[in-house]
Design a protein around this motif. Structure first.
Motif, PDB file in Angstrom:
ATOM      1  N   TRP A  36     -26.777  42.187   7.346  1.00 42.45           N
ATOM      2  CA  TRP A  36     -25.367  42.457   7.610  1.00 42.45           C
ATOM      3  C   TRP A  36     -25.083  43.879   7.189  1.00 42.45           C
ATOM      4  CZ3 TRP A  36     -22.671  39.496  10.596  1.00 42.45           C
ATOM      5  CH2 TRP A  36     -22.850  38.111  10.581  1.00 42.45           C
ATOM      6  N   GLN A  68     -28.063  38.936  13.232  1.00 46.14           N
ATOM      7  CA  GLN A  68     -27.974  38.341  11.914  1.00 46.14           C
ATOM      8  C   GLN A  68     -28.097  36.826  11.909  1.00 46.14           C
ATOM      9  OE1 GLN A  68     -25.615  40.679  13.035  1.00 46.14           O
ATOM     10  NE2 GLN A  68     -26.678  42.343  12.018  1.00 46.14           N
ATOM     11  N   ASN A  96     -27.949  34.729   5.779  1.00 47.50           N
ATOM     12  CA  ASN A  96     -26.858  34.752   6.761  1.00 47.50           C
ATOM     13  C   ASN A  96     -26.609  33.365   7.341  1.00 47.50           C
ATOM     14  OD1 ASN A  96     -26.903  37.531   6.368  1.00 47.50           O
ATOM     15  ND2 ASN A  96     -28.103  37.916   8.217  1.00 47.50           N
TER      16      ASN A  96
END
Length: 176
Positions: A36, A68, A96
């Motif tokens: 991220w 992601q 994530n």
């Protein structure tokens, strides 16, 4: 060829993986970045610096795709003969997916897709199971899931290497 490069933070695993991918002469290298922050998404200042450092050190030969969450979908989109993927890093991807509560379906999709990929692929993942059992339920879940993912991928990959202090220990031998 499917390869998994394991190691701790700052072990040299990404450098080895990049060298391995770029050794495929005549093939199109695609770097799939999972952190991220590289595309304006949430990310703290320190993570932004890590991403920037990776970007500056990365060869300009790479086409970069930031993904992601939906790794299997992205690999399917770009897969083909003459493609070599670098996925860096699986543990960031795991983080994530856990955060967005999509881990089980995304992990299953990747493991199901991997044997069918036409292109070569090099995965980078942290080896997090060598330390103490983490405090906190989410931290233990992360360490457990990372270990299980690494085991599942090691079974499906032709080559597995562990990088420690810039030194490479081959755990499973493949042919480049």
């Amino acid at each position: 060829m499917k390869s998994l490069v394991l190691g701790g933070a700052r072990s040299g695993k990404s450098r080895l993986a990049e060298q391995r991918v770029l050794a495929y002469e005549g093939e199109r290298p695609i770097y799939i970045a999972t952190a991220w922050g590289g595309n304006g998404m949430d990310g703290d200042a320190e993570m932004q610096q890590r991403i920037k450092k990776h970007q500056q050190e990365r060869s300009s030969r790479f086409s970069v795709v930031e993904e992601q969450l939906h790794l299997a979908e992205t690999l399917t989109k770009y897969d083909g003969i003459g493609v070599v993927f670098l996925v860096d890093c699986l543990t960031l991807w795991l983080n994530n997916c856990l955060h967005h509560k999509v881990w089980q379906q995304e992990k299953s999709a990747l493991l199901e897709l991997l044997p069918q990929l036409k292109g070569h692929i090099v995965f980078v993942s942290n080896e997090v199971g060598s330390g103490i059992v983490p405090m906190g339920e989410l931290n233990r879940q992360f360490a457990d899931e990372a270990g299980w993912l690494n085991q599942a991928l090691a079974k499906l990959c032709d080559q597995v290497d562990l990088v420690v202090a810039g030194c490479v220990l081959n755990l499973k031998k493949g042919v480049l």
